[in-house]
Each structure stands twice: as C-alpha cells, then as structure tokens.
Design an enzyme around this catalytic site. Structure first.
Site, mmCIF file in Angstrom:
data_model
loop_
_atom_site.group_PDB
_atom_site.id
_atom_site.type_symbol
_atom_site.label_atom_id
_atom_site.label_comp_id
_atom_site.label_asym_id
_atom_site.label_seq_id
_atom_site.Cartn_x
_atom_site.Cartn_y
_atom_site.Cartn_z
ATOM 1 N N SER A 25 -36.718 -78.893 -21.566
ATOM 2 C CA SER A 25 -37.003 -79.891 -22.401
ATOM 3 C C SER A 25 -36.694 -81.193 -22.230
ATOM 4 O O SER A 25 -37.308 -82.241 -22.136
ATOM 5 C CB SER A 25 -36.423 -79.668 -23.729
ATOM 6 N N THR A 70 -32.581 -74.714 -30.132
ATOM 7 C CA THR A 70 -32.741 -73.252 -29.424
ATOM 8 C C THR A 70 -31.923 -72.345 -29.768
ATOM 9 O O THR A 70 -31.071 -72.753 -30.469
ATOM 10 C CB THR A 70 -33.150 -73.585 -27.915
ATOM 11 N N LYS A 74 -31.653 -71.197 -34.404
ATOM 12 C CA LYS A 74 -32.940 -71.708 -34.954
ATOM 13 C C LYS A 74 -32.786 -71.165 -36.634
ATOM 14 O O LYS A 74 -33.547 -71.777 -37.401
ATOM 15 C CB LYS A 74 -34.114 -70.782 -34.383
ATOM 16 N N ASN A 95 -37.655 -74.844 -34.807
ATOM 17 C CA ASN A 95 -37.368 -75.311 -33.507
ATOM 18 C C ASN A 95 -37.328 -76.881 -33.183
ATOM 19 O O ASN A 95 -37.053 -77.259 -32.239
ATOM 20 C CB ASN A 95 -38.173 -74.378 -32.542
ATOM 21 N N ASP A 111 -43.611 -72.839 -31.992
ATOM 22 C CA ASP A 111 -43.819 -72.105 -31.073
ATOM 23 C C ASP A 111 -45.294 -71.226 -31.044
ATOM 24 O O ASP A 111 -45.955 -71.093 -29.986
ATOM 25 C CB ASP A 111 -43.063 -70.922 -30.909
ATOM 26 N N GLY A 142 -37.892 -62.767 -31.636
ATOM 27 C CA GLY A 142 -38.368 -63.910 -32.268
ATOM 28 C C GLY A 142 -39.570 -64.661 -31.804
ATOM 29 O O GLY A 142 -40.104 -64.909 -32.821
ATOM 30 N N TYR A 242 -42.507 -67.131 -17.842
ATOM 31 C CA TYR A 242 -43.220 -67.973 -16.884
ATOM 32 C C TYR A 242 -42.123 -68.102 -15.516
ATOM 33 O O TYR A 242 -42.632 -69.083 -14.854
ATOM 34 C CB TYR A 242 -43.209 -69.463 -17.288
HETATM 35 P P1 ATR Z 1 -36.659 -63.170 -28.262
HETATM 36 O O1 ATR Z 1 -36.328 -63.436 -29.763
HETATM 37 O O2 ATR Z 1 -36.471 -64.418 -27.485
HETATM 38 O O3 ATR Z 1 -38.351 -62.629 -28.233
HETATM 39 P P2 ATR Z 1 -35.151 -60.753 -27.843
HETATM 40 O O4 ATR Z 1 -34.874 -60.519 -29.430
HETATM 41 O O5 ATR Z 1 -34.238 -60.702 -27.104
HETATM 42 O O6 ATR Z 1 -35.853 -62.042 -27.466
HETATM 43 O O7 ATR Z 1 -36.351 -59.706 -27.730
HETATM 44 C C1 ATR Z 1 -36.815 -59.238 -26.239
HETATM 45 C C2 ATR Z 1 -37.621 -58.162 -26.416
HETATM 46 O O8 ATR Z 1 -37.768 -57.505 -25.188
HETATM 47 C C3 ATR Z 1 -37.347 -56.962 -27.367
HETATM 48 O O9 ATR Z 1 -38.414 -56.800 -28.047
HETATM 49 C C4 ATR Z 1 -36.942 -55.972 -26.441
HETATM 50 O O10 ATR Z 1 -37.127 -54.643 -26.854
HETATM 51 P P3 ATR Z 1 -36.194 -53.642 -27.867
HETATM 52 O O11 ATR Z 1 -36.226 -54.406 -29.049
HETATM 53 O O12 ATR Z 1 -36.329 -52.450 -27.675
HETATM 54 O O13 ATR Z 1 -34.656 -54.290 -27.275
HETATM 55 C C5 ATR Z 1 -37.905 -56.270 -25.191
HETATM 56 N N1 ATR Z 1 -37.113 -55.689 -24.129
HETATM 57 C C6 ATR Z 1 -35.953 -56.011 -23.428
HETATM 58 N N2 ATR Z 1 -35.771 -55.377 -22.387
HETATM 59 C C7 ATR Z 1 -36.804 -54.275 -22.220
HETATM 60 C C8 ATR Z 1 -36.923 -52.964 -21.480
HETATM 61 N N3 ATR Z 1 -36.305 -52.807 -20.394
HETATM 62 N N4 ATR Z 1 -37.786 -52.221 -21.972
HETATM 63 C C9 ATR Z 1 -38.778 -52.484 -22.884
HETATM 64 N N5 ATR Z 1 -38.572 -53.741 -23.780
HETATM 65 C C10 ATR Z 1 -37.515 -54.393 -23.410
#
Ligand code: ATR
Length: 299
Positions: A25, A70, A74, A95, A111, A142, A242
């Site tokens: 940012s 961030t 949040k 955010n 977002d 999130g 990204y």
């Molecule tokens: P954010 O809030 O930034 O979206 P997060 O809460 O850490 O991030 O969520 C990450 C996502 O990636 C979750 O949906 C997670 O699945 P789980 O709820 O089962 O943990 C998913 N994720 C992370 N590693 C994964 C993997 N190896 N296989 C499948 N899903 C995965």
C-alpha cells in the site's frame, strides 16, 4: 514524473498492521500521490493489537486523514468506527478508515469493491454472469467473505467449497443471515459443496474464484494442480493470489482457453476509495501502475 511533495500542509494517511513491512500500500499510494502532484504522504504503521485504539486516537490527534487497516486489526477497526457502510457491516470487518473533521470515524470494507472492479476492468460483464449459473468460491476466510457478499450484491449466487467443511457451512450460514437482514429474502443466496469434488461442479459454474493460499509462492502448496477439464467454455476463472502473477489456477485456465482475472487488480482497486477520501483525487489502475507495483514486489 516528479517525486513526492511533502510540505507543512501535507495530507497524511497510512496502513496499520502487524506485520506491515510486506504491505504494498505505501508503494501504491505514494506512486499515485507523486503522479497527481499531491502534497501528501502515506506511511506504514506497525501497531500491536493492544495498542490499536491508542494509535488511532493518536493519528487523529496528529491530523491524519485516515488509514488502511490490515491483519490483525480489521475487526478492531470495525469496532472503533462510528459509522460503517453496509458491506462492512455484513463482512464484520473494515479495511479503510476516514477521520472526519468532527472527530468521528467512517469505516468501509473495500475488498469486495476491489474484486468486482478487477473483474470489470478485464471486461467481465457481471449482469451476464448473474443471469447464468452460480459462482464457485474456494476458501472460507475473510477474503472469501468479502467477495461472496460483493457477488451477492451483483445478483450472483455463490457456492462455497473449503477444505474444512465446517468453516464453509458456518460462513454460508452467517452470510445468508446478514444478507437476508440487509436485502430481504429476494435475490441470490449462498450454498455449500464438498471440497473433495469441487472440480466436478465446474460444468454448472459461471465464475470460479480462488481465495485460498493454494498456488501462492511460499504458501502451503505452490505446485497446486487444479483440474479444470470439466469447465464450460465460458467459465471465468479468477485468483486473488498475485504472487506469482500467473498462478497454477490461472495457468490451467489459460491452457483450457478460459478467460482469466489475476489477483493484482483486486489489490489495486480496493485502494481507490481510500485514496479518493484522503487525498481528493481519483487514482487510476493502468499498466503504469501495475508496472510500478510489480517492480516493488520483485525488489
Ligand atoms: P483470509 O482470511 O486471508 O482469506 P485464512 O483465514 O487464512 O485467510 O484462509 C485461508 C484459506 O485457505 C482457508 O479457506 C483455508 O482452508 P481451511 O479453512 O481448511 O484452513 C485455505 N487453505 C490453506 N491451506 C490450504 C491447503 N493446503 N489446502 C486447502 N485449503 C487451504
């Protein structure tokens, strides 16, 4: 392009997080400030959770116009805001904070706006999607929440698949409850499907969105190999990851001749409402902006 202009009257904003050093940012906002010749600055602010409220009140007292917020702040940002937009209320997180002259704080969640704007910027016609099958969202964090709500707002039904099924069910129930409260019973809804068979759902899907960290460089599975062979020829495939810019999901989609939308657009577009509120100008997301941010990313 001239460098930054920071006088005694400079407008100030920043990004509050912990950690915050990875945030793009500051690079993005200071690029836009320089490009528009605006007297202002945007700084990284590393703040511990227990110091969040003190930091906000201090920034207000110091004359800041506001801040992005961030991880992990949040929800605290949502709590400190005096007024939030409907999207922030449904998402339960904020955010972007705008400090008003009367001392009140306006909170928004940008977002979802950023995601929708990134699709539009790539020429995706949202009403056409809304008239077709639902979108399939992978993940239940999130980001999934904000994107799901923004798709519902566009009239696009959402199906969720997540490795931990209980999280998908909980997210679907809570979005449905919040959305029904906001919009009534009318319109699109949220359903859940199995993580083990999401690839089989593709024939009935108009838009696929990856909100998990699968395929992210340095993430849990950078070599992820999604199978898109069942996709219809008009499926739109998007990834909010990204780094790398062409993720395994997007590579697979391109190999099947499908339209793709990368995650950088969401990052850039979600910053525009804050820039407008703090610095009073409309920020552009064009090739020059993308090049500037990518250069910082690879530095
Ligand atoms: P954010 O809030 O930034 O979206 P997060 O809460 O850490 O991030 O969520 C990450 C996502 O990636 C979750 O949906 C997670 O699945 P789980 O709820 O089962 O943990 C998913 N994720 C992370 N590693 C994964 C993997 N190896 N296989 C499948 N899903 C995965």
């Amino acid at each position: 392009m001239n460098g930054p202009r920071i006088t005694g009257k400079a407008r100030l904003a920043g990004v509050i997080g912990q950690p915050v050093s990875h945030s793009l940012s500051p690079v993005l906002h200071n690029y836009w400030l320089a490009r528009h010749g605006i007297d202002g600055a945007y700084v990284p602010l590393c703040v511990a959770p227990e110091a969040f409220d003190t930091a906000i009140r201090g920034l207000q007292a110091a004359g800041f116009r506001g801040a992005n917020v961030t991880i992990p702040h949040k929800e605290a940002a949502f709590a400190i805001a005096d007024e939030v937009n409907p999207m922030a209320r449904i998402a339960g997180s904020v955010n972007t904070l705008v400090f008003r002259e009367d001392g009140t704080i306006q909170g928004t969640s940008t977002d979802g706006f950023g995601y929708i704007a990134s699709l539009q910027a790539e020429g995706v016609v949202l009403p056409a999607l809304a008239a077709r099958e639902p979108a399939l969202l992978l993940g239940a964090g999130g980001a999934a929440r904000s994107i799901a709500v923004s798709l519902l707002e566009q009239g696009i039904a959402v199906r969720l698949a997540n490795r931990t099924a209980a999280r998908a069910a909980e997210l679907a129930a809570s979005i449905t409850a919040a959305w029904t409260k906001h919009a009534g019973q009318s319109g699109a809804g949220v359903s859940v499907c199995s993580w083990d068979s999401w690839e089989e759902e593709l024939r009935d899907i108009s838009l696929l969105v990856n909100t998990t960290s699968l395929g992210m460089a340095g993430g849990p599975n950078p070599a992820w190999k999604p199978d898109l062979s069942r996709a219809g020829s008009d499926l739109v495939v998007s990834d909010i990851v990204y780094v790398p810019r062409e993720t395994p999901l997007l590579r697979s989609a391109a190999a099947h001749g499908l339209r793709t939308v990368g995650g950088l657009g969401m990052l850039l577009h979600q910053a525009r409402p804050g820039f407008r509120a703090w610095f009073g100008a409309d920020a552009e997301v064009d090739e020059a902006t993308v090049r500037h941010v990518l250069a910082a990313l690879h530095r």
